[in-house]
Write an enzyme that holds these catalytic residues in place. Structure first.
Site, PDB file in Angstrom:
ATOM      1  N   PRO A   2       0.828  -1.207   0.000  1.00  0.00           N
ATOM      2  CA  PRO A   2       0.000   0.000   0.000  1.00  0.00           C
ATOM      3  C   PRO A   2       0.860   1.254   0.000  1.00  0.00           C
ATOM      4  CG  PRO A   2      -0.795  -1.594   1.608  1.00  0.00           C
ATOM      5  CD  PRO A   2       0.517  -2.104   1.112  1.00  0.00           C
ATOM      6  N   GLU A   3       0.451   2.250  -0.790  1.00  0.00           N
ATOM      7  CA  GLU A   3       1.208   3.494  -0.876  1.00  0.00           C
ATOM      8  C   GLU A   3       0.522   4.580  -0.055  1.00  0.00           C
ATOM      9  OE1 GLU A   3       2.539   4.292  -4.886  1.00  0.00           O
ATOM     10  OE2 GLU A   3       2.623   2.158  -5.350  1.00  0.00           O
ATOM     11  N   LYS A  53       3.969   5.745   4.590  1.00  0.00           N
ATOM     12  CA  LYS A  53       3.294   4.455   4.557  1.00  0.00           C
ATOM     13  C   LYS A  53       2.961   3.946   5.959  1.00  0.00           C
ATOM     14  CE  LYS A  53       5.552   3.269   0.195  1.00  0.00           C
ATOM     15  NZ  LYS A  53       6.376   2.290  -0.536  1.00  0.00           N
ATOM     16  N   ASN A 161       5.867   2.062  -5.941  1.00  0.00           N
ATOM     17  CA  ASN A 161       6.118   1.697  -7.334  1.00  0.00           C
ATOM     18  C   ASN A 161       5.037   2.166  -8.296  1.00  0.00           C
ATOM     19  OD1 ASN A 161       8.392   0.435  -6.394  1.00  0.00           O
ATOM     20  ND2 ASN A 161       7.921  -1.561  -7.276  1.00  0.00           N
ATOM     21  N   ARG A 236      13.329  -2.976  -7.479  1.00  0.00           N
ATOM     22  CA  ARG A 236      11.917  -2.653  -7.694  1.00  0.00           C
ATOM     23  C   ARG A 236      11.630  -2.649  -9.192  1.00  0.00           C
ATOM     24  NH1 ARG A 236       9.405   0.411  -3.453  1.00  0.00           N
ATOM     25  NH2 ARG A 236      10.784   0.765  -1.674  1.00  0.00           N
TER      26      ARG A 236
END
Length: 266
Positions: A2-3, A53, A161, A236
């Site tokens: 989760p961002e 976050k 991401n 990533r």
């Protein structure tokens, strides 16, 4: 993972408990081992906030509970009288004022917000200005890749991401470009778009994806196949259009495909 926008939505949901004296328990042995239920049981919840976050639950007496969901954690909020039962054992249960909040799968539940002090400014905070974030980026190593710098939570908190890929595509900046190779105006445009759209997402409106997890599909702007590749020490996955976002593509030796296939394996 989760961002930042997702955590701000979680914080908003949990605010139904603000002002209530909460009862707390940890049905999961792993949650029980953290000691957080014992630390907050019987305390009044004064506020809930999101920083990057992390979700912070502020209780009376200066007690702060920090939750970081990483990949698998989640919060759920429901009315106590909805009649549903749990499936599994939540790490933490908070009840008060007719509401119940449950935290599942941890993996980070801790008392104290010290870890948050090491974070950079929250991109979604009311007083955050993209121009100041650009100045902050300029104080760092200018040989660093943009795709690494913007997801470094110690520099700017909240971008992950997905928002990285989408914001860089919108600004026509390659994740493979160094900070030195990107103009201030382009960095500010990237951050401004990310901030605006992430704040809109908190309110329930999210734009359709353009490149994230769309490797091999046509770029909505030019039709070139979107490509992906692991980036940086954390590996990533970066997504970008090699025609629209050309700085890094040229530097890394990638060239736009004429066959419509991605020049890098998705």
């Amino acid at each position: 993972m989760p961002e930042g926008d997702s955590l701000h939505r979680v914080a908003r949901l949990l605010r139904v408990l603000v002002g209530e004296i909460v009862s707390a328990e940890s049905p999961s042995p792993r949650g029980l081992s953290t000691g957080v239920a014992r630390a907050v049981d019987g305390r009044r919840l004064d506020d809930v906030s999101a920083v990057g976050k992390n979700v912070l639950l502020h209780f009376d007496g200066g007690v702060v509970l920090r939750s970081h969901l990483r990949m698998n954690g989640r919060w759920r909020v429901r009315r106590l009288d909805d009649g549903r039962s749990w499936r599994g054992s939540p790490w933490l249960v908070l009840r008060g004022g007719g509401w119940e909040a449950t935290q599942w799968n941890g993996p980070v539940l801790a008392i104290g917000a010290g870890a948050v002090q090491a974070l950079g400014p929250d991109l979604l905070a009311a007083d955050t200005e993209p121009s100041r974030l650009v100045a902050r980026l300029r104080r760092g190593d200018q040989s660093r890749l943009v795709g690494e710098a913007l997801v470094d939570q110690r520099v700017i908190a909240g971008i992950g991401n997905m928002w990285l890929a989408e914001a860089l595509w919108q600004a026509r900046v390659s994740p493979w470009a160094t900070l030195a190779a990107v103009a201030d105006a382009d960095l500010e445009r990237t951050l401004s778009w990310a901030r605006s759209e992430m704040r809109a997402s908190v309110a329930g409106s999210r734009p359709p994806r353009t490149v994230y997890k769309r490797a091999g599909r046509g770029c909505p702007r030019c039709g070139e196949a979107v490509v992906s590749r692991g980036l940086g020490d954390a590996n990533r996955t970066a997504y970008w259009c090699p025609r629209c976002q050309v700085v890094g593509a040229e530097r890394e030796g990638f060239e736009p495909s004429t066959s419509g296939l991605p020049p890098v394996t998705p």
